[in-house]
Design a protein around this motif. Structure first.
Motif, PDB file in Angstrom:
ATOM      1  N   UNK A  23       0.843  -1.195   0.000  1.00 18.96           N
ATOM      2  CA  UNK A  23       0.000   0.000   0.000  1.00 18.96           C
ATOM      3  C   UNK A  23       0.885   1.256   0.000  1.00 18.96           C
ATOM      4  N   UNK A  24       1.953   1.250   0.788  1.00 12.98           N
ATOM      5  CA  UNK A  24       2.870   2.399   0.845  1.00 12.98           C
ATOM      6  C   UNK A  24       3.550   2.654  -0.495  1.00 12.98           C
ATOM      7  N   UNK A  25       3.921   1.584  -1.186  1.00 13.25           N
ATOM      8  CA  UNK A  25       4.604   1.726  -2.474  1.00 13.25           C
ATOM      9  C   UNK A  25       3.618   1.897  -3.631  1.00 13.25           C
ATOM     10  N   UNK A  26       2.330   1.863  -3.315  1.00 16.35           N
ATOM     11  CA  UNK A  26       1.240   1.979  -4.299  1.00 16.35           C
ATOM     12  C   UNK A  26       1.273   0.859  -5.344  1.00 16.35           C
ATOM     13  N   UNK A  27       1.749  -0.316  -4.927  1.00 17.16           N
ATOM     14  CA  UNK A  27       1.693  -1.509  -5.770  1.00 17.16           C
ATOM     15  C   UNK A  27       0.418  -2.306  -5.502  1.00 17.16           C
ATOM     16  N   UNK A  84      -7.486  -6.815   5.707  1.00 15.85           N
ATOM     17  CA  UNK A  84      -7.259  -7.418   4.387  1.00 15.85           C
ATOM     18  C   UNK A  84      -6.473  -8.721   4.537  1.00 15.85           C
ATOM     19  N   UNK A  85      -5.500  -8.725   5.454  1.00 15.77           N
ATOM     20  CA  UNK A  85      -4.730  -9.946   5.713  1.00 15.77           C
ATOM     21  C   UNK A  85      -5.640 -11.054   6.243  1.00 15.77           C
ATOM     22  N   UNK A 144      -5.317 -10.056  -8.421  1.00 15.53           N
ATOM     23  CA  UNK A 144      -5.926  -9.119  -9.375  1.00 15.53           C
ATOM     24  C   UNK A 144      -6.720  -8.036  -8.638  1.00 15.53           C
ATOM     25  N   UNK A 145      -7.455  -8.417  -7.610  1.00 15.87           N
ATOM     26  CA  UNK A 145      -8.224  -7.435  -6.829  1.00 15.87           C
ATOM     27  C   UNK A 145      -7.311  -6.421  -6.146  1.00 15.87           C
ATOM     28  N   UNK A 146      -6.153  -6.860  -5.712  1.00 17.13           N
ATOM     29  CA  UNK A 146      -5.228  -5.969  -5.018  1.00 17.13           C
ATOM     30  C   UNK A 146      -4.442  -5.062  -5.978  1.00 17.13           C
TER      31      UNK A 146
END
Length: 190
Positions: free
Chosen positions: A136-140, A150-151, A182-184
């Motif tokens: 999330x921090x790296x916007x990947x 989410x985990x 794919x959702x992530x």
């Protein structure tokens, strides 16, 4: 660990993943190993001691995976994929996750075993949460809500897909994990 003790522990692990903790006996172990039950009792006087030793072994293995992923140069998406790929081996070997096996028998195991099982669960969730936070921090990786939630969702889906794949095949697991990834990777919603 001595060779015989290690042999007993690994076979017990196999039986836990194929039959469940409550569904195998020292007699099953002795027949498969070609040794007397007394030899097994020498190393593990009670089945709870064998179960506890196996859970401690699984905890150390889980910590090793966590350390490998943490120290890896992979990006968060690659780490997530590596984590999800852990289920493939179980399915190919026609086994369930050893943690899930103990979770199914949770009310029949002693307090000390439950404590180690809880540590394993916390480590799995922490490992996955960390990967998601980094993504999330790296916007990947994109998702709504907290990384821990989410985990929880992903780990529950992963463990359930391993069970379903026992009847539906490896493709079921792979398609489910591909959908998670794919959702992530989707773009964030406003």
């Amino acid at each position: 660990m001595r060779e015989r003790q290690s042999e007993i522990l690994m076979l017990a692990g196999e039986m836990i993943q194929t039959k469940g903790y409550d569904s195998f006996s020292y007699n099953d172990l002795s027949l498969r190993l070609g040794i007397r039950k007394a030899s097994i009792h020498h190393h593990f006087p009670k089945k709870q001691e064998l179960g506890l030793a196996y859970l401690k072994y699984r905890f150390e293995a889980t910590k090793d995976i966590e350390n490998q992923l943490r120290q890896s140069r992979m990006n968060p998406l690659q780490k997530l994929q590596a984590f999800l790929d852990l289920g493939v081996k179980s399915i190919e070997e026609k086994k369930i996750c050893p943690v899930s096996s103990f979770q199914a028998d949770r009310w029949n195991i002693n307090e000390e075993m439950n404590e180690v099982l809880t540590k394993i669960e916390a480590t799995e969730l922490s490992m996955l949460t960390s990967i998601l936070e980094d993504g999330q921090s790296s916007e990947e990786l994109f998702f709504v809500g907290e990384a821990k939630d989410q985990a929880n969702l992903i780990l529950s889906s992963m463990k359930g897909a391993i069970l379903y794949a026992q009847g539906q095949g490896l493709d079921f697991y792979q398609r489910t994990m591909n959908q998670i990834v794919a959702n992530l990777q989707g773009s964030p919603r406003s």
